[in-house]
Design an enzyme around this catalytic site. Structure first.
Site, PDB file in Angstrom:
ATOM      1  N   GLU A 188      21.421  34.301  23.655  1.00 43.65           N
ATOM      2  CA  GLU A 188      20.506  34.046  24.762  1.00 43.65           C
ATOM      3  C   GLU A 188      19.442  34.475  24.539  1.00 43.65           C
ATOM      4  O   GLU A 188      18.659  34.744  25.413  1.00 43.65           O
ATOM      5  CB  GLU A 188      21.306  35.927  26.130  1.00 43.65           C
ATOM      6  CG  GLU A 188      22.946  34.877  26.004  1.00 43.65           C
ATOM      7  CD  GLU A 188      23.022  36.231  27.175  1.00 43.65           C
ATOM      8  OE1 GLU A 188      22.371  37.136  27.239  1.00 43.65           O
ATOM      9  OE2 GLU A 188      24.448  36.329  28.024  1.00 43.65           O
ATOM     10  N   GLU A 380      31.126  32.945  26.128  1.00 41.25           N
ATOM     11  CA  GLU A 380      30.995  33.552  26.498  1.00 41.25           C
ATOM     12  C   GLU A 380      31.115  33.254  27.679  1.00 41.25           C
ATOM     13  O   GLU A 380      30.627  32.486  28.807  1.00 41.25           O
ATOM     14  CB  GLU A 380      29.733  34.672  26.773  1.00 41.25           C
ATOM     15  CG  GLU A 380      29.508  35.554  25.147  1.00 41.25           C
ATOM     16  CD  GLU A 380      28.244  36.298  25.448  1.00 41.25           C
ATOM     17  OE1 GLU A 380      27.811  36.546  26.403  1.00 41.25           O
ATOM     18  OE2 GLU A 380      27.096  36.530  25.094  1.00 41.25           O
TER      19      GLU A 380
END
Ligand code: BG6
Length: 479
Positions: A188, A380
């Site tokens: 991220e 995810e």
């Protein structure tokens, strides 16, 4: 519908949230090790918990023996990896996303001393994966910067950290080259702006121009990303390197053109910028304007821009949990991954307030594929639920099954739309410590770990109902 041949389906985790053994076999302290559970005041509004300031760091060190640091304990994957990987395999998963902890590999960060025990640990983990034909997808840095990087260098805003990261990542690529094909240099990467402590080692109250420091840290990570792609391809040209973003899919609240434009601008700054830069290799013009408008002056060298231009990613990966809504005028906000988002009246929310939007996954996949034409990987996706272990050791997590069913269905719809998705890893195959709220109660796993917020419990693993559902789904969906 079955997934295309070779499709990767499995679970995703990160070192600081599972390993534990925070000071074992030479490992040094990380930013994750300094987050204490007592910092949670109200889990419905965890904004304060997510922020780490100098006061909290000082408090953590001064009260070390009286506080509980959940990520120091994890779920003891360090000692339990054999059982955990076996359970993952028995669920039918053929992929396992995990991260390597920098502080296990070069604990002192700048002395280039590689810790053999750290290398051995991950080799053992990869051997287990190999035994079960599980494809590892490896994140090189996932929210656990060595604390020394903060103390000595002030975090990622310091260009020296690029070299240190390259030293570390080169060791990782070389040592594990026979086991790993899919790499993600940064988890991220956009979290550097929204979660400065775990992503960049930046202490919010220490910066004169916080936004500028964060974007400098980010630029340095882009340079490191490009450098590591270059190095990786020399080691093995078949290596695949991907970016990974927290996907903040947002809709305009309505069709009022001002709101639509506002939403587009928001998506450019929070999401598209990162993909644009790593896919196309240049800073987009809208971002240069944003920097100017916000008094952000970055130290960007010409040779760094060349590196970024010449070393682009092979695939796009992202986390997708929820979606939000944007409007120029004030509308109510709900919790979301790393940030708060505008409330969408058409969606329901998880126990932690994250809006559930399976169709948003299809919209996102279509949009990214149309925009970039690079293979996509859902790194995810999952839901935090405060699961309960029943007296007969079952766990009835129907809401998770529903969440996964709807999202996986939309994933299949996207593939039928013509989108090139090559894998999906659910967050998480097994309960882990929550990243944002630092608690055990926010469980994402398909396997239950008998452990409470203070690390008490047998740590025994139990299969949730979703485990059996997922196993059947995989059986039905893979060739
Ligand atoms: C992502 C992270 O932000 O979301 C994971 O990559 C994290 O590390 C996941 O655990 C879920 O967030 P949280 O805060 O609910 O654990």
């Amino acid at each position: 519908m079955k997934f295309p041949k070779g499709f990767l389906i499995g679970g995703a985790t990160s070192a600081p949230q599972i390993e534990g053994a925070y000071n074992k076999d030479g490992k040094s302290l990380t930013v994750a090790d300094l987050k204490y559970f007592e910092d949670i005041k109200n889990r419905k509004d965890i904004k304060e918990t997510k922020i780490t300031n100098s006061k909290k760091i000082k408090f953590a060190f001064e009260n070390e023996s009286n506080l509980f640091f959940p990520k120091r304990v994890g779920i003891d994957f360090y000692n339990n990896y054999k059982e955990d990987i076996k359970l993952i395999y028995e669920m039918g998963m053929n992929a396992f996303r995990l991260s390597i902890s920098w502080s296990r590999i070069i604990p002192n960060v700048d002395d280039n001393k590689v810790c053999k025990k750290g290398i051995d640990f991950y080799k053992n983990v990869f051997e287990e994966c190999k035994k079960y034909n599980i494809e590892p997808i490896v994140t090189i840095s996932h929210f656990d910067l060595p604390y020394k990087i903060v103390k000595k260098y002030g975090g990622w805003k310091n260009k020296k950290v690029i070299d240190l990261y390259i030293d570390y990542a080169s060791v990782v690529l070389n040592e594990f080259k026979d086991y790993v094909k899919y790499w993600i240099p940064f988890n991220e990467i956009n979290a550097t702006i929204f979660s400065t402590w775990v992503s960049a080692g930046i202490i919010v109250d220490k910066e004169e121009n916080l936004l500028e420091s964060c974007y400098q840290a980010l630029h340095n990570q882009f340079v490191a990303n490009a450098k590591i792609i270059k190095i990786a391809k020399k080691i093995n040209e078949k290596f695949k390197l991907g970016c990974m973003l927290a996907q903040f899919t947002c809709y305009s609240l309505d069709c009022k053109p001002e709101n639509v434009l506002y939403n587009l601008k928001d998506q450019q700054i929070k999401v598209y910028f990162y993909y644009d830069l790593m896919v196309k290799g240049v800073y987009p013009k809208y971002m240069l304007k944003y920097f100017k408008d916000n008094n952000i002056n970055l130290d960007i060298e010409l040779d760094e821009l060349e590196l970024i231009r010449d070393n682009k990613i092979d695939y796009i990966s992202f986390s997708y949990y929820m979606s939000g809504v944007n409007s120029l005028t004030e509308n109510s906000k709900v919790e979301a991954n790393l940030v708060k988002m505008g409330k969408n009246p058409y969606l329901t929310e998880s126990e932690w307030g994250w809006q559930i939007d399976p169709i948003g996954l299809r919209i996102t996949l279509n949009d990214l594929w149309d925009r970039y034409n690079l293979p996509l990987f859902v790194a995810e996706n999952g839901i935090g639920i405060n699961d309960k272990l029943e007296n007969d050791f079952t766990i009835i997590d129907d809401n998770r099954i529903e969440y996964l069913k709807l999202h996986l269905n939309e994933l299949k719809n996207s593939i039928q739309d013509g989108v090139n998705v090559f894998g999906y890893t659910t967050w998480t195959p097994i309960d882990v410590i929550s990243s944002g709220s630092n608690e055990m109660s926010k469980r994402y796993g398909l396997i239950y770990v008998d452990q409470d917020d203070y690390g008490n419990g047998s740590k025994k693993r139990y299969k949730k109902n979703s485990y059996f559902w997922f196993k059947k789904f995989i059986d039905d969906s893979l060739y």
